[in-house]
Structures are given as structure tokens and as C-alpha cells.
Design an enzyme around this catalytic site. Sequence first.
Site, PDB file in Angstrom:
ATOM      1  N   ASN A 163     -10.732  11.255   2.742  1.00 27.66           N
ATOM      2  CA  ASN A 163     -10.066  11.584   1.638  1.00 27.66           C
ATOM      3  C   ASN A 163      -9.072  12.729   2.063  1.00 27.66           C
ATOM      4  OD1 ASN A 163     -12.085  13.449   2.134  1.00 27.66           O
ATOM      5  ND2 ASN A 163     -11.641  14.200   0.186  1.00 27.66           N
ATOM      6  N   PRO A 187     -13.831  10.213  13.018  1.00 27.56           N
ATOM      7  CA  PRO A 187     -12.967  10.115  11.952  1.00 27.56           C
ATOM      8  C   PRO A 187     -13.508   8.808  10.856  1.00 27.56           C
ATOM      9  CG  PRO A 187     -11.603   9.550  13.731  1.00 27.56           C
ATOM     10  CD  PRO A 187     -13.074   9.699  14.251  1.00 27.56           C
ATOM     11  N   GLU A 262     -20.674  20.079   4.632  1.00 29.48           N
ATOM     12  CA  GLU A 262     -19.608  20.152   3.424  1.00 29.48           C
ATOM     13  C   GLU A 262     -19.576  19.081   2.518  1.00 29.48           C
ATOM     14  OE1 GLU A 262     -17.764  22.831   3.596  1.00 29.48           O
ATOM     15  OE2 GLU A 262     -18.099  23.845   5.457  1.00 29.48           O
ATOM     16  N   LEU A 263     -20.312  19.213   1.390  1.00 33.35           N
ATOM     17  CA  LEU A 263     -20.386  18.109   0.589  1.00 33.35           C
ATOM     18  C   LEU A 263     -19.839  17.948  -0.729  1.00 33.35           C
ATOM     19  CD1 LEU A 263     -24.258  18.353   1.647  1.00 33.35           C
ATOM     20  CD2 LEU A 263     -22.539  17.258   2.756  1.00 33.35           C
TER      21      LEU A 263
HETATM   22  P1  NAD Z   1     -20.075   9.424   2.498  1.00 37.17           P
HETATM   23  O1  NAD Z   1     -20.935  10.314   2.817  1.00 37.17           O
HETATM   24  O2  NAD Z   1     -20.536   7.857   2.208  1.00 37.17           O
HETATM   25  O3  NAD Z   1     -19.141   9.277   3.833  1.00 37.17           O
HETATM   26  C1  NAD Z   1     -18.327  10.366   4.318  1.00 37.17           C
HETATM   27  C2  NAD Z   1     -18.300  10.005   5.681  1.00 37.17           C
HETATM   28  O4  NAD Z   1     -19.498   9.998   6.456  1.00 37.17           O
HETATM   29  C3  NAD Z   1     -17.635   8.791   6.034  1.00 37.17           C
HETATM   30  O5  NAD Z   1     -16.633   8.781   7.055  1.00 37.17           O
HETATM   31  C4  NAD Z   1     -18.851   7.702   6.241  1.00 37.17           C
HETATM   32  O6  NAD Z   1     -18.229   7.002   7.352  1.00 37.17           O
HETATM   33  C5  NAD Z   1     -19.808   8.854   7.152  1.00 37.17           C
HETATM   34  N1  NAD Z   1     -21.053   8.585   7.260  1.00 37.17           N
HETATM   35  C6  NAD Z   1     -21.720   7.724   6.233  1.00 37.17           C
HETATM   36  N2  NAD Z   1     -23.020   7.549   6.452  1.00 37.17           N
HETATM   37  C7  NAD Z   1     -23.335   8.339   7.554  1.00 37.17           C
HETATM   38  C8  NAD Z   1     -24.318   8.391   8.484  1.00 37.17           C
HETATM   39  N3  NAD Z   1     -25.601   8.406   8.212  1.00 37.17           N
HETATM   40  N4  NAD Z   1     -24.118   9.247   9.401  1.00 37.17           N
HETATM   41  C9  NAD Z   1     -22.802   9.876   9.911  1.00 37.17           C
HETATM   42  N5  NAD Z   1     -21.760   9.700   9.164  1.00 37.17           N
HETATM   43  C10 NAD Z   1     -21.966   8.734   8.078  1.00 37.17           C
HETATM   44  O7  NAD Z   1     -18.981   9.916   1.484  1.00 37.17           O
HETATM   45  P2  NAD Z   1     -17.844   9.425   0.696  1.00 37.17           P
HETATM   46  O8  NAD Z   1     -18.311   8.936  -0.672  1.00 37.17           O
HETATM   47  O9  NAD Z   1     -17.138   8.317   1.618  1.00 37.17           O
HETATM   48  O10 NAD Z   1     -16.948  10.693   0.460  1.00 37.17           O
HETATM   49  C11 NAD Z   1     -16.699  11.419  -0.569  1.00 37.17           C
HETATM   50  C12 NAD Z   1     -17.539  12.517  -0.538  1.00 37.17           C
HETATM   51  O11 NAD Z   1     -17.326  13.379   0.497  1.00 37.17           O
HETATM   52  C13 NAD Z   1     -17.509  13.139  -2.034  1.00 37.17           C
HETATM   53  O12 NAD Z   1     -18.989  13.506  -2.587  1.00 37.17           O
HETATM   54  C14 NAD Z   1     -16.823  14.440  -1.619  1.00 37.17           C
HETATM   55  O13 NAD Z   1     -17.038  15.530  -2.524  1.00 37.17           O
HETATM   56  C15 NAD Z   1     -17.265  14.660  -0.215  1.00 37.17           C
HETATM   57  N6  NAD Z   1     -16.224  15.657   0.559  1.00 37.17           N
HETATM   58  C16 NAD Z   1     -16.738  17.005   0.567  1.00 37.17           C
HETATM   59  C17 NAD Z   1     -15.899  17.880   1.178  1.00 37.17           C
HETATM   60  C18 NAD Z   1     -16.126  19.196   1.224  1.00 37.17           C
HETATM   61  O14 NAD Z   1     -15.520  19.917   2.169  1.00 37.17           O
HETATM   62  N7  NAD Z   1     -16.925  19.598   0.764  1.00 37.17           N
HETATM   63  C19 NAD Z   1     -14.506  17.405   1.505  1.00 37.17           C
HETATM   64  C20 NAD Z   1     -14.285  15.934   1.369  1.00 37.17           C
HETATM   65  C21 NAD Z   1     -15.240  15.270   0.730  1.00 37.17           C
END
Ligand code: NAD
Length: 525
Positions: A163, A187, A262-263
Site C-alpha cells: 500500500n 517487498p 507494524e499492523l
Molecule cells: P497481509 O498481512 O495479508 O500482507 C502484508 C504483506 O505481508 C504482504 O506483502 C504479504 O505478501 C506478506 N505476508 C503475508 N503472509 C505472510 C507470512 N506468513 N509471512 C511473511 N509475509 C507474509 O496484509 P494486507 O491485507 O495485504 O495489508 C494490509 C494490512 O497491512 C492492513 O491491515 C494495514 O493496516 C496493514 N498495514 C499496517 C501498516 C503500519 O505501519 N502499521 C502500514 C501499512 C499496512
Amino acid sequence: MTTAPPTATEALPRPLVHRLLAHAVAGGAGTVPVHAPATGQPIVDLPQSSVADLDRAFAVARAAQRDWAEVSVRERVSILRRFHDLVLAEQDTVLDLIQLESGKSRVHAFDEVSDVAVNARYYAARAERLLAPRTPRGVLPVLTRVEVRHRPKGVVAVISPWNYPLALAASDALPALAAGNAVIARPDNQTALTALWAIDAARRAGLPEGLWQAVLGRGAAIGGEVIARADYADYVDYTGSSATGRIIARQAGERLIGCSLELGGKNPMLVLADADPRAAAKVAVRACFASAGQLCESIERIYVHDTVYDRFVTEFTTRTEALALGSALDYSYEIGSLTFRRQLDTVTAHIGDAVAKGATVLAGGRARPELGPYFHEPTVLTGVTPGMTVYREETFGPVVSIYRVRGDDEAVEQANDTAYGLNASVCGRDVAHARSVAARVRAGSVNVNEGYLAAWGSVAAPSGGLGDSGTGRRHGPEGLLKYVDTQTIATQRALPIAPLPGMSEAMWARTLTRFLGVMKALRQQ
Ligand code: NAD
């Protein structure tokens, strides 16, 4: 829209793609096609990393890191300064890349460019002092000299989402590198070229080879793999959903390595009784719909005091309806596309569920397939109740719910009725009062009369979540010091910490007891 948006191939010359892909250790696991979300056009067949690729990437990183740890901090951060200049000078290229890969509008892509520049500048200015050895008091004043040194963790894995593909890939890697680590980036496939552009710029700024490389692959496959083995990551920096954060935490725990998580968030804004409804509505529009709401800090719930409710809602709805949607690679549109079909599905499901259970759509509410496959209108809901999915779950899209409240206590109670605690906003004319309300909101950052940029952009201050929003901190001293271990070197001079010759253990204990009393009386630490 007056002109057709440039195609992915027009905006992305093949020589640039080849140059960027050279920074990825990948190819052993085939390729996956990546498409531009805004248009559906193909961007690249992205090579994927095999376990053999990971072995190679980590071995190279580990060797490079040993030499890098010997380089002075001053020399390391000179590369951050040159990186800063390159990012600003070549922003048109990376803005195109961000827009093509994520679908967001240029105005929000630019937020990423400025974020990376500000972080590079801050750590270039501060790292030397933050990493300098400290000399706290020893157990026996004068006789015990203590030095606390900082040792880089080694190889840091930065797993970043799609994002904010430039900011979240680069702004966490820069302090890790400044602290003497190597970085292996993972990434997201969807936005890998943007992250590779950052690595390419760092190499051109003088970063030695092997210190910042990328491995590519789907999250559950390669993302999990980078922390699986003892000779892989020594620390993991993860940004993404809370569900995946829990998996990463378990894996890091199993290996006894540190992690920064960071979630997600379900971020509230509080519009107080004395707020200027027009000013608050202006703040809210930007806070709710930046990157089409695909921003972890985005506001998804607004609690408005009864006295300003009607004026705020009218102003906010009018401003929301006026937002221009489109995909051109320039500043002519405010809201871009969502990045994936699954994001669009979540947005439509949350709105559909809310409407079916009695919520009202005040603005937006529709997908806009005629603009591109994943476009959706910024949407304002009222009448949202706890039985609706959107009440509690993060949408991560352009959907916000407005609630009427009758006082600060009710606003704070409702704002805090969430497992998350990432970001919040409080709007009010009496700034001292607004700040006191802000302190009662359970969130890692709270912006007064701003949505998220005041806290996020102030990179000298830490940023991170409470509760389900994670355990990590980026920015500020915390965002650098998480990448080092402390080492205490204590030197005993002249006399050992033991009874003097001829002194019994009992007399030594009495002497020490007196010494402890004196130290306390002198209010020594
Ligand atoms: P997601 O957890 O599904 O994926 C995020 C990233 O993690 C992707 O690149 C994905 O390929 C990777 N990933 C997925 N499973 C993994 C695993 N088992 N091991 C390692 N990497 C893995 O999340 P999403 O829905 O794609 O992203 C949006 C989420 O991220 C939202 O909840 C948002 O709030 C959060 N987010 C938080 C921050 C922050 O700074 N707190 C910033 C940006 C996004």
C-alpha cells in the site's frame, strides 16, 4: 478524463525494468505476471525466489555486513544524504512506478517520496549521535568504568506490503543500514519494482554491493521463509495485517530473534463541540481517503459532537462527493484505484452488509468499473451499529462511518472500543483541551487538528501501534535503536570488587552496606 492514461509499457521503459530486476535475487522459482491495478495492463513478469536464491542472498548479505559494520557511521550516513537528493531529483520516475504498481493517485504517491526524503535526512543527521557509545556510572564510582556500545543485529529482513511501496520498503531499511546492518527486503510482488527502485537509488548513492538486496515471492511462501533458518534473518521488520503479524511473532519467537510489527488499525477521529466544522471536514477528507483508504493510519470512524454534527456532516459529504477519481500519471486526480480485487470485494462487502442492516450511504457507495477494474467511490456511512462488520473490522478502503456523540467522555469511550490502537485524530478550537482529550485516546499516535500527517511526518518522534496494531516503533531514536544490540563493557580499575587484603567477608558486607546508604543519601543513581 480528457486524455487516456499512459500504458504501463509507455511509462516503464524496458531498460529500467531490467536495471531494477538486477537487484533481486530471484528467478529460481519462475515468474508471476503483475498488472497495473488502475488499467489492468501487464507491467512485468516478476521473477520469484527459490530457497537456493535465499541462501545466496543471505550469504552475500552476511559477508557484506561484516565489512559494513567496520565503516564509520559518518561515512554510512553520507550515503543517506545522497539517497535523499536522488529520490527528490528522480521523483518523476518513482512516482510513475508507485502509481502504476499500486493504482494510487500522484498526490498520495508524493507523500511516499517526501516520507523517504524526511527519514533519510533525519537519520543522516542523528544516527552518529544515537549510535555513539555511552558511559554510564559504574558500580564503584571512578573505579569502575562502563561503556555501552551498539552492535548491529546483522542481517535484517524488511517484509513490506503493497500500500505504501516506497515508504514502507525504504524508510525502515535506511536506519537499519545506518546502524551497520545488511537488509534483505521482501517487498510485495505487486509493488516490487518500486522497492527495487529504492535499492537501485541507494546503490547509485554509494551503498556497497550486497548490503540491500531483495528476494521476491508470495508472503506465506518467501515471506515466512526469510526468518525460517538460523543463517537467515537476525531481526525482522514486518508491516502488514495483524493476522500475519501474529504468525511472524510466533516464527521470530521460535528463533529467539527480535521483530518489529507494524499492523492494522480502525482509526478514530473525534470532532469536539468547539471544533470548526469546515476545518475539521477538510482534515477528515484527507485523513479518510488518502491512497483510497489503503493507509494503515486512515480514519475509518468519526465521532462528532451533537452541536457541530449537522454542519460537519454536510461539509464533509460535500467535500467527499467533490473528490476526482482517475488514474492519470499526474496531479489531476485526488483518488486512485484500489490495488486488488480482494480490496474492492472487502469494500463492497462492508458497505453491502451495513446497508442491509440499516445503515445509510450519505456519499459514494458504488464501484466505478468504467474508470478501471478496482475503482470505488469514497463512501460515507451513518447509522452504523455494532452488529455491522464495518463497525469493528478494518476495511482498508475508502469507507468511513460517522457517529453522533454528546460529550467528550462518550467520544473517548467509543473511540477506545477497539482492539486496535494505531492512529487517531482530535479536532477542536481549544487546542489545550483537544490535547487533553488526545491523551485519553488509546493509540500510538494522536493528531490534533490533523488526520495523520502531523504525527507521521514528524519523524523525530516514534510511530507505532498499541494493542492489535503491533509492537513495533519506527521513526525517532526507537526506529534506529531497534536494529542494534547493546553491549556493556565494564572495566574495573585499581581495586577489585572484593574485600581488601585482610578484610573479612563480614567487614566487606558492613562496608558495602554503609556505602549503599551514603549513595542513597546523596541521591545517586
Ligand atoms: P497481509 O498481512 O495479508 O500482507 C502484508 C504483506 O505481508 C504482504 O506483502 C504479504 O505478501 C506478506 N505476508 C503475508 N503472509 C505472510 C507470512 N506468513 N509471512 C511473511 N509475509 C507474509 O496484509 P494486507 O491485507 O495485504 O495489508 C494490509 C494490512 O497491512 C492492513 O491491515 C494495514 O493496516 C496493514 N498495514 C499496517 C501498516 C503500519 O505501519 N502499521 C502500514 C501499512 C499496512
